[in-house]
Scaffold this motif. Sequence first.
Motif, PDB file in Angstrom:
ATOM      1  N   THR A 181       0.820  -1.210   0.000  1.00  0.00           N
ATOM      2  CA  THR A 181       0.000   0.000   0.000  1.00  0.00           C
ATOM      3  C   THR A 181       0.851   1.256   0.000  1.00  0.00           C
ATOM      4  O   THR A 181       0.503   2.257  -0.635  1.00  0.00           O
ATOM      5  CB  THR A 181      -0.938  -0.012   1.218  1.00  0.00           C
ATOM      6  OG1 THR A 181      -1.725  -1.208   1.197  1.00  0.00           O
ATOM      7  CG2 THR A 181      -1.867   1.185   1.209  1.00  0.00           C
ATOM      8  N   ILE A 208      -4.693  -5.287  -1.864  1.00  0.00           N
ATOM      9  CA  ILE A 208      -4.361  -3.906  -1.517  1.00  0.00           C
ATOM     10  C   ILE A 208      -5.514  -2.979  -1.886  1.00  0.00           C
ATOM     11  O   ILE A 208      -5.785  -2.001  -1.193  1.00  0.00           O
ATOM     12  CB  ILE A 208      -3.061  -3.482  -2.239  1.00  0.00           C
ATOM     13  CG1 ILE A 208      -1.883  -4.287  -1.681  1.00  0.00           C
ATOM     14  CG2 ILE A 208      -2.798  -1.997  -2.109  1.00  0.00           C
ATOM     15  CD1 ILE A 208      -0.595  -4.064  -2.419  1.00  0.00           C
ATOM     16  N   ASP A 387       0.033  -1.104   7.104  1.00  0.00           N
ATOM     17  CA  ASP A 387      -0.418  -2.318   6.422  1.00  0.00           C
ATOM     18  C   ASP A 387      -0.696  -3.470   7.374  1.00  0.00           C
ATOM     19  O   ASP A 387      -0.810  -4.605   6.935  1.00  0.00           O
ATOM     20  CB  ASP A 387       0.612  -2.775   5.387  1.00  0.00           C
ATOM     21  CG  ASP A 387       0.149  -2.439   3.985  1.00  0.00           C
ATOM     22  OD1 ASP A 387      -1.000  -2.010   3.843  1.00  0.00           O
ATOM     23  OD2 ASP A 387       0.932  -2.614   3.042  1.00  0.00           O
TER      24      ASP A 387
END
Length: 419
Positions: A181, A208, A387
């Motif tokens: 990301t 993602i 993340d």
Amino acid sequence: MSQKEFQRVKVIENAVGGRLSVSEAARLLQLSERQVLRLKQRYQPDSIAWVRHGNCGRQMPWALPTPQQQLILDLARSKYAGFNDSHLCEKLHSEEGLEVSRETVRRILRGAKLASPQKRRPRQYRARRLPRPRMGMMALTDASCHAWLQDRGPKFTLIAFQDDATSQILAAHFQLEAENTIGYLQSLHTMITNHGVPLSLYRDRHGIFQRNDSHWTVAEQLAGKQSPTQLGRALLELGIQQIPAYSAQAKGRIERAWRTFQDRLISELRLARASTLLEANAVLALFCADYNQRFAHPAAEAVRDFRSLPRRFDLARCLSFHYQRVVGPDHVITLGAHSIALPPLPGHRGYAGETVELSHQLDGVLRVYRGNHLLLALPLPLDQDADRRPNPRAAVTKRKTPLPRIYNLSGRPALAAVT
């Protein structure tokens, strides 16, 4: 002897023997009668050399000299090893000063048994999606993890955005980490800063971009929809429509761009002797400018659909990792292994039990907001908590964990820790 020469020998042989007239021989060979008479005079019954053209075996005056042909072969085997025919021809023009055509280069290389690195495969029929008529209507994005430096360094992941209408590369950068990301947020920030906000984004179905799990929390069940990913939330706030691709062929334009990058960019990186991430990104910036000049084309319509951001829109806050936290009774919130003490409100008023928003931004600063009011900002490396999303199905096990660190207003860990 070719089939044409063989036919000419047989027809002239019959014409000399009286079995065909001159006019009949001219009609069969599609020549004039005067030319047939010349061929009858040159006819030799015990030889076929007379039928060959006079220039057969001669080097044409416009042919490339042998030393230059040998120079091209030497460069193709050493300095420009692995370059395809078009790329090699361009380098011979710009770097070596040799004005030769691509077909000449191809003929020289094939004559020396030097095959092109490009593998030609039979084309498969698929209905082609027409490109958008205006620049900014659709952007394509993808990532390519490849040995870009070959054996001179580690593998890099290249993340890029490409305009669908013009094939122009809008943003691109290398990173050491795998497709994540953070990389997409950085490239998205570069594209928006340089060009604006596109209307839609054509992307794959990677986790993602979208939730691919079937788990629903109670809050999601009450809301009737799953919470988006960090990148999906940022695209939603920017008003960018997401269009998922269901096959690699569906986003074939950026896939073809990857093929060009993995062919030409690797050679350019080797030519520049790039061996680090900084050097590779410097070469990439020059390569993208050259790529856009060579391969980008004007859109069907001159109007651009890139949108400008609203005047007070906080792009850094949008392109960050958002977390919701409930303030504890001691005005402390947690993020991963970190505990953060929030500053008191004016008049010693408290806000325990309220929900605050944590914005972990790309510059490595964690900002805590109460509505639109910034409570505090402290430095915190982005890769520590970004993340990370706990697996709701994971079994909860009792284990000893180190005491979390507590941060004060200066952003430095305090001497005491909270439990």
